[in-house]
Design a protein around this motif. Structure first.
Motif, short mmCIF file in Angstrom:
data_model
loop_
_atom_site.label_atom_id
_atom_site.label_comp_id
_atom_site.label_asym_id
_atom_site.label_seq_id
_atom_site.Cartn_x
_atom_site.Cartn_y
_atom_site.Cartn_z
N ASN A 16 0.83 -1.21 0.00
CA ASN A 16 0.00 0.00 0.00
C ASN A 16 0.86 1.26 0.00
OD1 ASN A 16 -3.03 -0.66 0.23
ND2 ASN A 16 -2.13 -2.06 1.71
N LEU A 17 2.04 1.17 0.60
CA LEU A 17 2.97 2.30 0.56
C LEU A 17 3.44 2.56 -0.87
CD1 LEU A 17 4.09 4.26 2.65
CD2 LEU A 17 6.11 2.80 2.86
N LEU A 18 3.64 1.48 -1.64
CA LEU A 18 4.00 1.64 -3.05
C LEU A 18 2.90 2.38 -3.82
CD1 LEU A 18 5.62 -1.76 -4.14
CD2 LEU A 18 6.74 0.46 -3.88
N VAL A 19 1.64 2.02 -3.54
CA VAL A 19 0.52 2.69 -4.21
C VAL A 19 0.48 4.17 -3.82
CG1 VAL A 19 -2.00 2.78 -4.43
CG2 VAL A 19 -0.84 0.56 -4.29
N ILE A 20 0.66 4.47 -2.55
CA ILE A 20 0.61 5.85 -2.06
C ILE A 20 1.73 6.68 -2.67
CG2 ILE A 20 0.85 7.31 -0.01
CD1 ILE A 20 -0.50 5.03 1.57
N ILE A 21 2.96 6.16 -2.67
CA ILE A 21 4.10 6.89 -3.23
C ILE A 21 3.92 7.08 -4.73
CG2 ILE A 21 6.59 6.79 -3.66
CD1 ILE A 21 6.88 5.29 -1.03
N SER A 22 3.43 6.05 -5.42
CA SER A 22 3.25 6.13 -6.88
C SER A 22 2.31 7.27 -7.25
CB SER A 22 2.69 4.80 -7.41
OG SER A 22 3.59 3.75 -7.20
N ILE A 23 1.15 7.31 -6.62
CA ILE A 23 0.16 8.33 -6.98
C ILE A 23 0.57 9.71 -6.47
CG2 ILE A 23 -2.26 9.03 -6.73
CD1 ILE A 23 -2.98 6.07 -6.53
N SER A 24 1.21 9.77 -5.30
CA SER A 24 1.59 11.06 -4.72
C SER A 24 2.76 11.69 -5.49
CB SER A 24 2.00 10.87 -3.25
OG SER A 24 0.94 10.36 -2.50
N HIS A 25 3.68 10.87 -5.96
CA HIS A 25 4.89 11.41 -6.59
C HIS A 25 4.68 11.78 -8.05
CE1 HIS A 25 9.20 12.03 -7.23
NE2 HIS A 25 9.07 11.32 -8.34
N PHE A 26 3.98 10.92 -8.79
CA PHE A 26 3.82 11.13 -10.23
C PHE A 26 2.55 11.95 -10.49
CE2 PHE A 26 6.35 7.29 -9.85
CZ PHE A 26 7.41 7.56 -10.72
N LYS A 27 2.73 13.18 -10.92
CA LYS A 27 1.61 14.11 -11.12
C LYS A 27 0.62 13.59 -12.16
CE LYS A 27 3.15 17.29 -8.29
NZ LYS A 27 2.43 17.61 -7.03
#
Length: 289
Positions: A16-27
């Protein structure tokens, strides 16, 4: 058992951390639909980070070891994560319904600002509702040394019935109704695409857009029904065993929390963007993007 359940907790947090970082980082991934997935991933992260480890101790130890105040807190967080997941899934169903059934108006009706407002309202409503539910169902006034002493109180039956209607019957009825309409419309659109060859460039783009929306609806439909299948049994179990106070209810509660473990796996299998972003994060290429 400690090792196995701790491993499930760690993997749930990691995915779930991967999902959060993915969406938060990539505009470019911050679309209305992905923001709803982000909100769902945050609630799943809380399950893996707090609820599963504490529930592991409650299951494997004979009596409560965290003190009298942590037990109501654990159950409040558990109720909150469940409500947040269901609230996010209702929003996802509405988002997919508009995208598939009214694609021309989707971008005007479903905007980033509106989605953020809906997510904020959902979190606030869940926080207030679950505080009331915890007050009704959990034994917060008598110091509890064992998990069952905390979980079962005089208002447990009333709380289960109230939660059954508010957190299961109403939202699940909305979700199932919307997805039935989505699949009927998607099937109709697919027939039109196959029966009428797209002769223009715009026609090809429209067909590709509709196919993309249908694929997203299908993927998120799997997430929705995975949640429903995981959580429906807990209500019927509690209604049947409410009088006995059976300690196995804690174990069944834990099994249902594994739903938070499955959600990011579904994204990994069905969303190409998650595979790409996860690879960038794990190889630390994200630091240079």
């Amino acid at each position: 058992m400690y090792f196995l359940l701790s491993l499930i907790s760690a993997v749930t947090v990691f995915l779930n951390l991967l999902v959060i970082i993915s969406i938060s980082h990539f505009k470019q991934l911050q679309t209305p639909t992905n923001l709803l997935i982000l909100s769902l991933a945050v609630s799943d992260l809380l399950v893996g980070l707090i609820v599963i480890p504490a529930m592991t101790v409650a299951i494997l130890e004979s009596c409560w070891v965290f003190g009298e105040y942590f037990c109501p807190l654990l159950l409040y967080i558990s109720f909150l994560c469940m409500s947040l997941s269901l609230g996010n899934l209702v929003l996802i169903s509405v988002d997919r319904y508009v995208a598939v059934c009214d694609p021309l108006m989707y971008h005007s009706k479903i905007t980033i600002t509106r989605i953020k407002c809906c997510i904020t309202i959902t979190w606030l409503c869940c926080i207030i509702y679950d505080a009331v539910l915890t007050k009704i169902m959990v034994n917060v006034q008598v110091p509890s040394r064992c998990f069952e002493e905390c979980y079962f109180s005089g208002g447990f039956t009333d709380g289960i019935i109230m939660d059954l209607v508010i957190s299961l019957v109403v939202p699940c009825s909305i979700i199932i109704t919307l997805y039935m309409k989505i699949f009927v419309v998607a099937r109709s659109q697919a027939r039109k695409v196959y029966s009428q060859e797209a002769s223009t460039v715009s026609g090809v783009k429209t067909a590709q857009a509709n196919k993309s929306e249908r694929k997203a609806a299908r993927t998120l439909g799997i997430v929705v029904f995975n949640y429903i299948i995981c959580w429906i049994p807990i209500y019927f179990f509690n209604l049947i065993y409410v009088a006995s106070g059976d300690s196995s209810s804690a174990f069944i509660c834990f099994l249902l929390l594994i739903n938070s473990f499955f959600n990011p796996i579904i994204y990994a299998f069905f969303y190409p963007w998650f595979k790409v972003t996860a690879k960038h994060i794990l190889t630390l290429k994200v630091l240079h993007l």
